[in-house]
Design an enzyme around this catalytic site. Sequence first.
Site, short mmCIF file in Angstrom:
data_model
loop_
_atom_site.label_atom_id
_atom_site.label_comp_id
_atom_site.label_asym_id
_atom_site.label_seq_id
_atom_site.Cartn_x
_atom_site.Cartn_y
_atom_site.Cartn_z
N ASP A 116 0.64 -14.28 1.45
CA ASP A 116 -0.40 -14.25 0.40
C ASP A 116 0.15 -14.68 -0.96
O ASP A 116 -0.45 -15.50 -1.64
CB ASP A 116 -1.13 -12.90 0.33
CG ASP A 116 -0.27 -11.69 0.01
OD1 ASP A 116 0.98 -11.81 0.00
OD2 ASP A 116 -0.86 -10.60 -0.23
N TYR A 140 10.59 -5.85 -1.53
CA TYR A 140 9.38 -6.69 -1.63
C TYR A 140 9.55 -7.70 -2.77
O TYR A 140 9.34 -8.90 -2.60
CB TYR A 140 8.16 -5.82 -1.85
CG TYR A 140 6.84 -6.57 -1.80
CD1 TYR A 140 6.11 -6.62 -0.62
CD2 TYR A 140 6.35 -7.23 -2.92
CE1 TYR A 140 4.90 -7.32 -0.57
CE2 TYR A 140 5.16 -7.94 -2.87
CZ TYR A 140 4.43 -7.98 -1.70
OH TYR A 140 3.25 -8.67 -1.65
N ASP A 187 -4.45 -7.26 0.47
CA ASP A 187 -5.00 -5.93 0.76
C ASP A 187 -6.38 -5.73 0.13
O ASP A 187 -7.30 -5.23 0.78
CB ASP A 187 -4.05 -4.84 0.26
CG ASP A 187 -2.65 -5.01 0.83
OD1 ASP A 187 -2.51 -5.69 1.86
OD2 ASP A 187 -1.70 -4.48 0.23
N SER A 207 -9.14 14.29 -6.48
CA SER A 207 -9.22 13.98 -5.05
C SER A 207 -9.04 15.26 -4.26
O SER A 207 -8.69 16.30 -4.83
CB SER A 207 -8.14 12.97 -4.66
OG SER A 207 -6.90 13.63 -4.47
N GLY A 227 1.58 1.39 5.31
CA GLY A 227 1.37 -0.05 5.35
C GLY A 227 -0.05 -0.42 5.75
O GLY A 227 -0.30 -1.53 6.20
N LEU A 228 -1.00 0.51 5.59
CA LEU A 228 -2.39 0.22 5.95
C LEU A 228 -3.27 0.09 4.70
O LEU A 228 -4.48 0.18 4.77
CB LEU A 228 -2.94 1.31 6.89
CG LEU A 228 -2.18 1.46 8.21
CD1 LEU A 228 -2.73 2.63 9.01
CD2 LEU A 228 -2.25 0.18 9.04
N SER A 229 -2.63 -0.10 3.55
CA SER A 229 -3.33 -0.38 2.29
C SER A 229 -4.16 0.77 1.77
O SER A 229 -5.30 0.60 1.35
CB SER A 229 -4.26 -1.60 2.44
OG SER A 229 -3.52 -2.72 2.61
N SER A 250 -3.63 2.20 -0.97
CA SER A 250 -3.84 2.00 -2.41
C SER A 250 -4.95 0.99 -2.67
O SER A 250 -5.78 1.17 -3.57
CB SER A 250 -2.55 1.63 -3.14
OG SER A 250 -1.95 0.52 -2.54
N HIS A 262 3.33 -11.73 4.20
CA HIS A 262 4.03 -12.20 3.00
C HIS A 262 3.64 -13.64 2.65
O HIS A 262 4.28 -14.27 1.81
CB HIS A 262 5.55 -12.05 3.13
CG HIS A 262 5.99 -10.61 3.04
ND1 HIS A 262 6.49 -10.05 1.90
CD2 HIS A 262 5.94 -9.62 3.96
CE1 HIS A 262 6.77 -8.76 2.12
NE2 HIS A 262 6.44 -8.48 3.37
C1 GLA Z 1 1.78 -5.68 1.16
C2 GLA Z 1 1.22 -6.37 -0.07
C3 GLA Z 1 0.38 -7.59 0.32
C4 GLA Z 1 1.13 -8.51 1.27
C5 GLA Z 1 1.75 -7.70 2.41
C6 GLA Z 1 2.62 -8.54 3.29
O1 GLA Z 1 0.74 -5.13 1.91
O2 GLA Z 1 0.41 -5.47 -0.79
O3 GLA Z 1 -0.01 -8.29 -0.84
O4 GLA Z 1 2.11 -9.25 0.60
O5 GLA Z 1 2.50 -6.61 1.95
O6 GLA Z 1 1.89 -9.49 3.98
#
Ligand code: GLA
Length: 380
Positions: free
Chosen positions: A37, A222, A170, A68, A122-124, A126, A35
Amino acid sequence: MSIPEAAVAAFTEAYGTEPAGLWAAPGRVNLIGEHTDYNDGFVLPFALPQRTVAAAGPSPDGTWSVCSTLAPEPVTFGVTEPGEVTGWGAYVAGVVWALQDAGFEVPPARIALASDVPLGSGLSSSAALESAVLTALIDLGGLDVPLERRPAIAQRAENVYVGAPTGILDQSASIRCQEGQALFLDCRSYQIEQIPFDLAGQGLAILVINSNAPHQHVDGEYGARRKSCEAAAEALGVKALRDVAVADLDRAMDRLGDEVLQRRARHIITENQRVLDTVELLRAGRVRDIGPLLTASHASMRDDFEITVDQVDTAVEAALAAGAYGARMTGGGFGGCVLALIDADRADATATAVADAYAKKNFTAPTSWVATAGPGAGRL
Ligand code: GLA
């Protein structure tokens, strides 16, 4: 079937022709700096070997289409404005829009996606999708978009088109990470430094533990954290919490009468320092010694930023009790994954210890694996 093969198969099935090429972009774990960033601070992610692959080729009719392996029926759109394409297609329409909005002539394209980045963990996933599509479109169009500009374009797709108020972590990780390195990123200047991240050489490993906890209230919480940080910065008279040094923490706490704002700000201010300290240790090759910083980061997310849940706290405690040097939740929070720094030969024992702790609490079983630092986005 491999992920690239699955992307090619989806492409051929949907469009009846071969793709012009394959592009991939990874998910990430953030080693430390959570958090920070969107507070203009510091982050230290590395790319996962898990990735999203885009098979892509030119479109014959001036539109963009995407499908997809999970949604084989293509979504097709022309030039759009934010909000026009909804659902998962918005991530793709958002990238097309953001590239156009940045002044680039985006080639009409047909795209098919396949991925092994776990969704909603939570591994991005997107950012991996956005980055794979962005890289494919840039290459297909021969566009001159420097690497350092790309994360912000993908981030705008997510912020403005999809409407999620996330920071630059991310997309930067997915696009700018390199194999075997952690990415030290200054989220204000976008300056980066590749930090050698040699775990195996020191007999160490990072175990990633997916808590498999259902994500709850993620979007609202968030946004609320982000607002609190902005309110704290304003009350302290700084542009962003990045501008408050740990040495000034006590004074900042005094000035922020409000107890919630104090806690939120304390997390960000101390977390930025923990990133800097972690980078120092890694530069000195002292990987094992970052353990306590990881664990302190977790405590700060749990007690001050209040973004953890019982499942992730349990995973951290069980990993530490099993001998991990440090452990913390990674990513936005409210579920998601934990990472633990362990001796390489302790992966199974640590995973079992966490699974046992989950069974005792009747939680859905976790999923654990050893993560290595993979490459960032590129053409396959
Ligand atoms: C998510 C958001 C990021 C960052 C993290 C927390 O992954 O997409 O931009 O804020 O949470 O570090």
